[in-house]
Design a protein around this motif. Structure first.
Motif, mmCIF file in Angstrom:
data_model
loop_
_atom_site.group_PDB
_atom_site.id
_atom_site.type_symbol
_atom_site.label_atom_id
_atom_site.label_comp_id
_atom_site.label_asym_id
_atom_site.label_seq_id
_atom_site.Cartn_x
_atom_site.Cartn_y
_atom_site.Cartn_z
ATOM 1 N N ALA A 27 4.191 7.061 7.817
ATOM 2 C CA ALA A 27 5.060 6.165 7.055
ATOM 3 C C ALA A 27 4.698 4.704 7.311
ATOM 4 C CB ALA A 27 6.515 6.416 7.427
ATOM 5 N N PHE A 28 4.345 4.360 8.547
ATOM 6 C CA PHE A 28 3.952 2.982 8.848
ATOM 7 C C PHE A 28 2.691 2.587 8.079
ATOM 8 C CE2 PHE A 28 0.901 0.563 11.493
ATOM 9 C CZ PHE A 28 1.472 -0.702 11.343
ATOM 10 N N VAL A 29 1.725 3.505 8.007
ATOM 11 C CA VAL A 29 0.474 3.216 7.291
ATOM 12 C C VAL A 29 0.759 2.880 5.832
ATOM 13 C CG1 VAL A 29 -1.695 4.212 6.476
ATOM 14 C CG2 VAL A 29 -0.955 4.578 8.841
ATOM 15 N N PHE A 30 1.694 3.595 5.224
ATOM 16 C CA PHE A 30 1.984 3.385 3.808
ATOM 17 C C PHE A 30 2.922 2.213 3.557
ATOM 18 C CE2 PHE A 30 0.358 7.696 3.521
ATOM 19 C CZ PHE A 30 -0.338 7.672 2.316
ATOM 20 N N THR A 31 3.780 1.891 4.529
ATOM 21 C CA THR A 31 4.800 0.856 4.299
ATOM 22 C C THR A 31 4.492 -0.470 4.978
ATOM 23 O OG1 THR A 31 6.124 1.535 6.217
ATOM 24 C CG2 THR A 31 6.571 2.640 4.114
ATOM 25 N N GLY A 32 3.788 -0.449 6.097
ATOM 26 C CA GLY A 32 3.559 -1.670 6.861
ATOM 27 C C GLY A 32 4.815 -2.167 7.554
ATOM 28 N N SER A 33 5.850 -1.313 7.665
ATOM 29 C CA SER A 33 7.127 -1.709 8.262
ATOM 30 C C SER A 33 7.021 -1.775 9.780
ATOM 31 C CB SER A 33 8.220 -0.700 7.870
ATOM 32 O OG SER A 33 9.374 -0.864 8.664
ATOM 33 N N SER A 34 7.465 -2.908 10.355
ATOM 34 C CA SER A 34 7.443 -3.028 11.821
ATOM 35 C C SER A 34 8.471 -2.106 12.455
ATOM 36 C CB SER A 34 7.711 -4.487 12.236
ATOM 37 O OG SER A 34 9.014 -4.895 11.878
ATOM 38 N N SER A 35 9.574 -1.847 11.745
ATOM 39 C CA SER A 35 10.566 -0.904 12.267
ATOM 40 C C SER A 35 9.956 0.479 12.404
ATOM 41 C CB SER A 35 11.790 -0.840 11.338
ATOM 42 O OG SER A 35 12.528 -2.043 11.375
ATOM 43 N N MET A 36 9.159 0.873 11.407
ATOM 44 C CA MET A 36 8.507 2.176 11.470
ATOM 45 C C MET A 36 7.477 2.212 12.599
ATOM 46 S SD MET A 36 10.050 3.998 9.339
ATOM 47 C CE MET A 36 9.036 5.386 9.791
ATOM 48 N N GLY A 178 17.312 -1.619 8.963
ATOM 49 C CA GLY A 178 16.377 -2.732 8.799
ATOM 50 C C GLY A 178 15.527 -2.590 7.546
ATOM 51 N N VAL A 179 14.995 -1.384 7.309
ATOM 52 C CA VAL A 179 14.162 -1.152 6.129
ATOM 53 C C VAL A 179 14.998 -1.287 4.858
ATOM 54 C CG1 VAL A 179 12.785 0.550 4.884
ATOM 55 C CG2 VAL A 179 12.514 0.292 7.362
ATOM 56 N N THR A 185 17.172 -6.936 -0.047
ATOM 57 C CA THR A 185 17.156 -8.406 -0.097
ATOM 58 C C THR A 185 15.773 -8.980 -0.388
ATOM 59 O OG1 THR A 185 16.754 -8.586 2.291
ATOM 60 C CG2 THR A 185 19.059 -8.470 1.570
ATOM 61 N N HIS A 186 14.755 -8.104 -0.391
ATOM 62 C CA HIS A 186 13.361 -8.551 -0.544
ATOM 63 C C HIS A 186 12.980 -9.569 0.533
ATOM 64 C CE1 HIS A 186 13.185 -6.507 -4.416
ATOM 65 N NE2 HIS A 186 14.326 -7.108 -4.744
ATOM 66 N N ASN A 187 13.549 -9.370 1.711
ATOM 67 C CA ASN A 187 13.314 -10.280 2.829
ATOM 68 C C ASN A 187 12.875 -9.442 4.040
ATOM 69 O OD1 ASN A 187 13.293 -12.189 4.849
ATOM 70 N ND2 ASN A 187 15.297 -13.060 4.350
ATOM 71 N N GLY A 188 11.607 -9.562 4.445
ATOM 72 C CA GLY A 188 11.079 -8.780 5.553
ATOM 73 C C GLY A 188 11.665 -9.135 6.901
ATOM 74 N N VAL A 189 12.433 -10.247 6.981
ATOM 75 C CA VAL A 189 13.059 -10.616 8.247
ATOM 76 C C VAL A 189 13.979 -9.506 8.745
ATOM 77 C CG1 VAL A 189 14.701 -12.197 9.352
ATOM 78 C CG2 VAL A 189 12.874 -13.098 7.895
ATOM 79 N N TRP A 190 14.655 -8.812 7.820
ATOM 80 C CA TRP A 190 15.565 -7.742 8.209
ATOM 81 C C TRP A 190 14.822 -6.603 8.916
ATOM 82 C CZ3 TRP A 190 20.567 -8.065 8.611
ATOM 83 C CH2 TRP A 190 21.251 -9.005 7.851
ATOM 84 N N ASP A 191 13.607 -6.363 8.487
ATOM 85 C CA ASP A 191 12.790 -5.340 9.145
ATOM 86 C C ASP A 191 12.522 -5.735 10.598
ATOM 87 O OD1 ASP A 191 11.235 -3.056 9.423
ATOM 88 O OD2 ASP A 191 9.412 -4.044 8.715
ATOM 89 N N GLY A 192 12.252 -7.023 10.818
ATOM 90 C CA GLY A 192 12.042 -7.507 12.178
ATOM 91 C C GLY A 192 13.304 -7.446 13.008
ATOM 92 N N ILE A 193 14.447 -7.739 12.387
ATOM 93 C CA ILE A 193 15.718 -7.669 13.112
ATOM 94 C C ILE A 193 15.991 -6.243 13.574
ATOM 95 C CG2 ILE A 193 18.222 -7.874 12.853
ATOM 96 C CD1 ILE A 193 17.715 -10.257 10.995
ATOM 97 N N GLY A 194 15.739 -5.282 12.688
ATOM 98 C CA GLY A 194 15.915 -3.881 13.070
ATOM 99 C C GLY A 194 15.013 -3.500 14.237
ATOM 100 N N THR A 195 13.783 -4.018 14.234
ATOM 101 C CA THR A 195 12.831 -3.724 15.310
ATOM 102 C C THR A 195 13.291 -4.317 16.635
ATOM 103 O OG1 THR A 195 11.075 -3.807 13.647
ATOM 104 C CG2 THR A 195 10.405 -3.844 15.952
#
Length: 330
Positions: A27-36, A178-179, A185-195
């Protein structure tokens, strides 16, 4: 805790975490999500945790040697401590680093469907592992609250797996939050907050486990109620007048050492004293099979020994005796 029950919980957690780790990396490979990515590292760390717990259990079964006359039971405590200090700390540090990096340099989550699908499947698998750990713990919890069970358990595996699985479930919910917020919100900051939240969670679990396993590694005595029952068993023997002092210590999760000084009547013969000691040991072992090492030292009930008699067992699990150390003999 039975060896079979503890192993079952560890194997269930290991199987779940290995499968979840692979799916999260995909999932990380496909999404680039730091939470993942943080959750992927979390699952890898958890898998390593279970591997170390199984290794510690296996090594603790080695027979005693002249260099280690009491055996290797504390190997289980050592590896549980390694789990707390090293793997959890590494997972927490990585998650915090990755989360702060994502907050300062946010990116959009790509292909969020992968993340949502994997997280939901992971929650189901972790719930199964958590359920297994709860079921096994209930068999040995003896009516204690969960906090008391984690604080007072002498076998480290189930408390470690329980906290791991709880942390994993909460971490998955944080990652899902976070995801979701990053997508809405189209804001990647939330992904970082979740991480970052995942990192804080892992750090808290690491602290709790480190404190509890450190106490076991140093050496904990029997619980106050267990110690009182041991004293009652000793003093119920006809040849034992009363207890002068007692010390207990777990030298392994399923091996309790008991050393006590007992007062005997000055008119008793050596044969009667020996018979009384054998009877006392038999009574204790019948009630507490884990009491594999018992050393009882007889002494005459004189004013000097009476002055060393003390209260046994407090709520903190420590005796209040101030008697000088004596060499134990059986």
């Amino acid at each position: 805790m039975s060896a079979e029950g503890g192993t079952k919980a560890i194997v269930a957690a290991l199987a779940a975490n290995l499968g979840i780790a692979v799916s999260k990396f995909v999932a990380f490979v496909f999404t680039g999500s730091s939470s993942m990515l943080a959750e992927s590292i979390h699952s890898v760390a958890d898998s390593g945790n279970q591997g170390l717990l199984l290794l510690g259990r296996k090594r603790s079964e080695r027979t005693r040697t002249p260099q280690h006359p009491f055996g290797y039971g504390r190997e289980r405590y050592f590896y549980a401590f390694v789990v707390a200090v090293v793997l959890f700390t590494v997972g927490a540090a990585f998650s915090l680093y990755e989360g702060i990096h994502k907050i300062t340099d946010p990116h959009h989550v790509e292909s969020p469907g992968w993340a949502f699908g994997v997280l939901i499947v992971a929650i189901v698998m972790e719930s199964f592992s958590f359920r297994t750990a709860i079921k096994e713990s209930n068999q040995v919890r003896n009516g204690r609250s969960w906090v008391q069970f984690i604080r007072r358990a002498k076998a480290p595996e189930l408390p470690v797996v329980l906290l791991e699985d709880l942390g994993a479930l909460v971490g998955l919910v944080l990652a899902l939050f976070g995801v979701s917020m990053a997508v809405v919100t189209h804001n990647g900051v939330w992904d970082g907050i979740g991480t970052v939240c995942i990192g804080v969670l892992l750090g808290l679990i690491a602290i709790i486990l480190a404190i509890e396993t450190k106490s076991l590694l140093i050496g904990e005595g029997a619980d106050p109620e267990v110690e009182r029952q041991i004293v009652a068993a000793l003093e119920s023997v006809e040849e034992v007048d009363h207890l002068i002092h007692i010390r207990t210590q777990y030298i392994g999760p399923e091996e309790l050492l008991i050393a006590a000084k007992i007062a005997v009547d000055h008119d008793d013969t050596a044969a009667q004293v020996a018979q009384g000691i054998d009877a006392a040991e038999a009574k204790i072992r019948a009630q507490f099979p884990e009491a594999r090492l018992i050393y009882l030292e007889p002494a005459l009930d004189t004013p000097a020994t009476a002055g060393t008699e003390s209260t046994v067992g407090t709520e903190s699990g420590e005796g209040t005796e101030n008697a000088p150390e004596t060499s134990a003999s059986s």
